[in-house]
Design a protein around this motif. Structure first.
Motif, PDB file in Angstrom:
ATOM      1  N   SER A  12      41.378  29.778  53.358  1.00 56.08           N
ATOM      2  CA  SER A  12      40.911  30.256  54.664  1.00 56.08           C
ATOM      3  C   SER A  12      40.345  31.670  54.608  1.00 56.08           C
ATOM      4  N   ARG A  13      40.250  32.242  53.398  1.00 55.48           N
ATOM      5  CA  ARG A  13      39.725  33.609  53.243  1.00 55.48           C
ATOM      6  C   ARG A  13      38.509  33.591  52.314  1.00 55.48           C
ATOM      7  N   PRO A  14      37.382  33.108  52.770  1.00 58.81           N
ATOM      8  CA  PRO A  14      36.195  33.002  51.901  1.00 58.81           C
ATOM      9  C   PRO A  14      35.678  34.340  51.407  1.00 58.81           C
ATOM     10  N   GLU A  15      36.059  35.424  52.075  1.00 59.60           N
ATOM     11  CA  GLU A  15      35.612  36.754  51.641  1.00 59.60           C
ATOM     12  C   GLU A  15      36.400  37.265  50.433  1.00 59.60           C
ATOM     13  N   ILE A  16      37.438  36.504  50.031  1.00 58.24           N
ATOM     14  CA  ILE A  16      38.211  36.846  48.831  1.00 58.24           C
ATOM     15  C   ILE A  16      37.814  35.873  47.723  1.00 58.24           C
ATOM     16  N   THR A  17      37.222  36.395  46.680  1.00 61.39           N
ATOM     17  CA  THR A  17      36.787  35.573  45.555  1.00 61.39           C
ATOM     18  C   THR A  17      37.593  35.943  44.310  1.00 61.39           C
ATOM     19  N   SER A  18      37.510  35.110  43.297  1.00 60.36           N
ATOM     20  CA  SER A  18      38.306  35.376  42.089  1.00 60.36           C
ATOM     21  C   SER A  18      37.645  34.737  40.881  1.00 60.36           C
ATOM     22  N   ASP A  19      37.956  35.293  39.711  1.00 63.12           N
ATOM     23  CA  ASP A  19      37.608  34.630  38.472  1.00 63.12           C
ATOM     24  C   ASP A  19      38.690  34.890  37.444  1.00 63.12           C
ATOM     25  N   PHE A  20      38.870  33.918  36.544  1.00 56.42           N
ATOM     26  CA  PHE A  20      39.959  33.930  35.577  1.00 56.42           C
ATOM     27  C   PHE A  20      39.338  33.859  34.182  1.00 56.42           C
TER      28      PHE A  20
ATOM     29  N   CYS B 126      30.594  48.106  43.236  1.00 59.38           N
ATOM     30  CA  CYS B 126      29.971  46.884  43.722  1.00 59.38           C
ATOM     31  C   CYS B 126      30.345  46.670  45.187  1.00 59.38           C
ATOM     32  N   GLU B 127      29.788  45.648  45.793  1.00 60.39           N
ATOM     33  CA  GLU B 127      30.018  45.429  47.217  1.00 60.39           C
ATOM     34  C   GLU B 127      31.464  45.083  47.517  1.00 60.39           C
ATOM     35  N   ALA B 128      32.077  44.216  46.721  1.00 59.61           N
ATOM     36  CA  ALA B 128      33.457  43.797  46.979  1.00 59.61           C
ATOM     37  C   ALA B 128      34.437  44.766  46.338  1.00 59.61           C
ATOM     38  N   PHE B 129      35.569  44.965  46.992  1.00 60.69           N
ATOM     39  CA  PHE B 129      36.655  45.763  46.429  1.00 60.69           C
ATOM     40  C   PHE B 129      37.245  44.981  45.262  1.00 60.69           C
ATOM     41  N   HIS B 130      37.278  45.591  44.079  1.00 66.58           N
ATOM     42  CA  HIS B 130      37.586  44.849  42.856  1.00 66.58           C
ATOM     43  C   HIS B 130      39.012  45.121  42.405  1.00 66.58           C
ATOM     44  N   VAL B 131      39.836  44.078  42.424  1.00 63.78           N
ATOM     45  CA  VAL B 131      41.228  44.133  41.966  1.00 63.78           C
ATOM     46  C   VAL B 131      41.313  43.438  40.612  1.00 63.78           C
ATOM     47  N   LEU B 132      42.040  44.050  39.667  1.00 59.16           N
ATOM     48  CA  LEU B 132      42.178  43.480  38.326  1.00 59.16           C
ATOM     49  C   LEU B 132      43.641  43.302  37.966  1.00 59.16           C
ATOM     50  N   THR B 133      43.984  42.178  37.376  1.00 57.67           N
ATOM     51  CA  THR B 133      45.286  41.969  36.732  1.00 57.67           C
ATOM     52  C   THR B 133      45.030  41.597  35.275  1.00 57.67           C
ATOM     53  N   CYS B 134      45.932  42.024  34.414  1.00 60.97           N
ATOM     54  CA  CYS B 134      45.798  41.733  32.984  1.00 60.97           C
ATOM     55  C   CYS B 134      47.194  41.501  32.432  1.00 60.97           C
ATOM     56  N   ALA B 135      47.550  40.239  32.225  1.00 64.81           N
ATOM     57  CA  ALA B 135      48.907  39.893  31.801  1.00 64.81           C
ATOM     58  C   ALA B 135      48.942  38.440  31.365  1.00 64.81           C
TER      59      ALA B 135
ATOM     60  N   HIS C 283      41.331  38.079  36.879  1.00 62.20           N
ATOM     61  CA  HIS C 283      42.532  38.027  36.048  1.00 62.20           C
ATOM     62  C   HIS C 283      42.149  37.831  34.588  1.00 62.20           C
ATOM     63  N   ILE C 284      42.771  38.644  33.713  1.00 65.70           N
ATOM     64  CA  ILE C 284      42.617  38.519  32.267  1.00 65.70           C
ATOM     65  C   ILE C 284      43.973  38.123  31.694  1.00 65.70           C
ATOM     66  N   GLY C 285      44.002  37.059  30.914  1.00 72.54           N
ATOM     67  CA  GLY C 285      45.249  36.636  30.285  1.00 72.54           C
ATOM     68  C   GLY C 285      45.487  35.149  30.401  1.00 72.54           C
ATOM     69  N   GLY C 286      46.117  34.590  29.385  1.00 73.83           N
ATOM     70  CA  GLY C 286      46.453  33.170  29.352  1.00 73.83           C
ATOM     71  C   GLY C 286      47.959  33.005  29.332  1.00 73.83           C
ATOM     72  N   PRO C 287      48.453  31.882  28.854  1.00 73.81           N
ATOM     73  CA  PRO C 287      47.759  30.749  28.238  1.00 73.81           C
ATOM     74  C   PRO C 287      46.935  29.948  29.252  1.00 73.81           C
ATOM     75  N   ASP C 288      46.056  29.116  28.716  1.00 73.93           N
ATOM     76  CA  ASP C 288      45.083  28.432  29.565  1.00 73.93           C
ATOM     77  C   ASP C 288      45.731  27.535  30.613  1.00 73.93           C
ATOM     78  N   ALA C 289      46.743  26.757  30.213  1.00 73.44           N
ATOM     79  CA  ALA C 289      47.347  25.803  31.159  1.00 73.44           C
ATOM     80  C   ALA C 289      47.958  26.539  32.347  1.00 73.44           C
ATOM     81  N   GLU C 290      48.702  27.609  32.081  1.00 67.98           N
ATOM     82  CA  GLU C 290      49.323  28.375  33.154  1.00 67.98           C
ATOM     83  C   GLU C 290      48.271  29.091  33.998  1.00 67.98           C
ATOM     84  N   MET C 291      47.208  29.563  33.348  1.00 67.61           N
ATOM     85  CA  MET C 291      46.137  30.236  34.081  1.00 67.61           C
ATOM     86  C   MET C 291      45.444  29.268  35.033  1.00 67.61           C
TER      87      MET C 291
END
Length: 427
Positions: free
Chosen positions: A294-302, A237-246, A273-281
């Protein structure tokens, strides 16, 4: 053959034991499985976990011993004579760990209470298990953790004519990180084998229990073979994709990911990011939103907690460029095995058994934990993000090869259960 498995809460919902879903699909000669769990809740069993097990399944709760009632002390008096040697071992082990020459009341009290509670639990479980094991010549008792369950497994194997083994992961190995590990010295003498999930963990246990070093082995966990996917980024994809799972907890230090991303110079970057619990996430997501404002070119989803199957589906449908692990302590993460099975290079901290799966500059990168750890993670992200196609292809091919040679569930779990089956012949 009957297998009795001691768990914290499995087959009930539990993040820590979700990987048993895969392991229980390779039971070999075992046609009956009895889960003995320490969980308090009994109403959230996962039927999908049981449906995958090709065997008759029973679930028994380890009795919960609460308080100091007269009934408890009466039962304790009955088991006290036989518990004497174990009490002495546990008292001495605790005293040694605390650095004291002589046991104090603070050492003796928890030792006595802990062993007596386990002895009472064993007596109750023996009554429940005996009718279920009436036709099983040599039952095998297997504790997923080298803790209280391992003590029960060894004790019941002795009393019911079986064999006993335990796995050891991280919290049940590293006493300098997680605090005193209960019942090791009492458990090991009744166990036929202890299988550490990393060579690092195996060596630590052999130092702790030198008289039983020949019973302590390494047995890697594993992940299932994924659908055939190219290891080259053909569907990048266009953006460089970083994944965490914990799981989001203090030991995983996921705020380091946010801090490292804020220091990167390449882009655009997308972090999942993949992983909970929900409150901490949610707290982590808010920290990321503020820190990366200040870095709009860095996006994320949880995405929160995903099952094994859902994680596999995610990898199959999403291109991932780099898997990141920022933990202060680990055993040997199954999440890294999952990533490498899809040809995803891994960057992780130099803790526990991580260096047994991540080969620096070959299939990923090892980051020492020091004052510059966030800078080092940022440098790795920038390096992989800007690497040429040949370098990326080599990293991804090597990651896939590492998984295939060492961390395939089909190989590792089949070998493990063949060993458990062989215990009946040795009896």
């Amino acid at each position: 053959m009957t297998l009795i498995v001691f768990t914290l809460r499995y087959p009930f919902a539990d993040y820590a034991e979700v990987f048993l879903d895969t392991e229980m699909q390779y039971l070999a000669d075992f046609d009956r499985v009895i889960f003995c769990h320490f969980g308090k809740e009994r109403n959230d069993v996962r039927p999908e976990a049981l449906a995958r097990i090709n065997a008759i399944v029973d679930v028994i709760g380890v009795p919960i011993i609460r308080g100091h009632t007269w009934a408890l002390w009466m039962r304790a008096l009955l088991v006290l004579p036989a518990a004497g040697p174990d009490l002495l071992r546990e008292v001495m082990a605790r005293a040694k760990h605390s650095g004291r020459r002589r046991p104090t009341l603070a050492v003796i009290g928890p030792s006595v209470l802990g062993i007596l509670k386990l002895r009472i639990q064993a007596a109750v479980l023996k009554d429940e298990l005996s009718p279920l094991l009436a036709r099983s010549r040599v039952p095998v008792f297997y504790s997923y953790w080298f803790a209280g369950g391992a003590y029960l497994a060894g004790l019941l194997a002795d009393e019911l004519g079986g064999k006993a083994v335990a796995r050891a992961h991280a919290f049940d190995v590293y006493d300098d990180i997680y605090g005193y590990r209960y019942f090791h010295s009492c458990s090991i003498r009744r166990l036929d084998a202890v299988f550490a999930c990393s060579e690092h963990g195996m060596n630590r246990l052999r130092v702790e229990l030198p008289d039983y070093s020949t019973r302590i082995h390494r047995a890697y966990l594993g992940t299932r073979s994924p659908a055939a996917l190219p290891v080259t980024p053909s569907h990048h994809c266009e953006a460089f994709h970083v994944l965490t799972c914990a799981n989001v907890n203090p030991g995983k230090r996921l705020e380091r990911v946010v801090d490292a991303l804020s220091l990167t110079t390449c882009g655009p970057i997308h972090w999942t990011h993949i992983g909970g619990p929900d409150a901490e996430m949610i707290a982590l997501r808010e920290y990321a939103s503020e820190r990366l404002r200040s870095r709009p070119e860095i996006t994320s989803d949880f995405l929160g907690f995903l099952s094994n199957e859902e994680v596999t589906t995610y990898y199959e449908s999403s291109h991932v460029d780099l898997f990141v692990s920022t933990s202060d302590h680990e055993g040997l993460p199954v999440t890294m095995m999952e990533a490498m099975s899809f040809g995803v290079p891994v960057v992780g901290t130099d803790v526990g058994g991580v260096a047994e799966i991540v080969r620096d500059n070959v299939n990923g990168f090892i980051v020492p934990i020091d004052d510059a750890v966030e800078d080092r993670f940022a440098q790795v992200i920038d390096r992989v993000c800007s690497a040429d196609a040949q370098t990326i292809s080599a990293l991804r091919s090597n990651a896939k090869q590492t998984w295939h040679e060492h961390f395939r569930a089909e190989s590792n779990y089949s070998r493990f259960f063949r060993y458990l089956s062989s215990l009946r012949i040795q009896a």
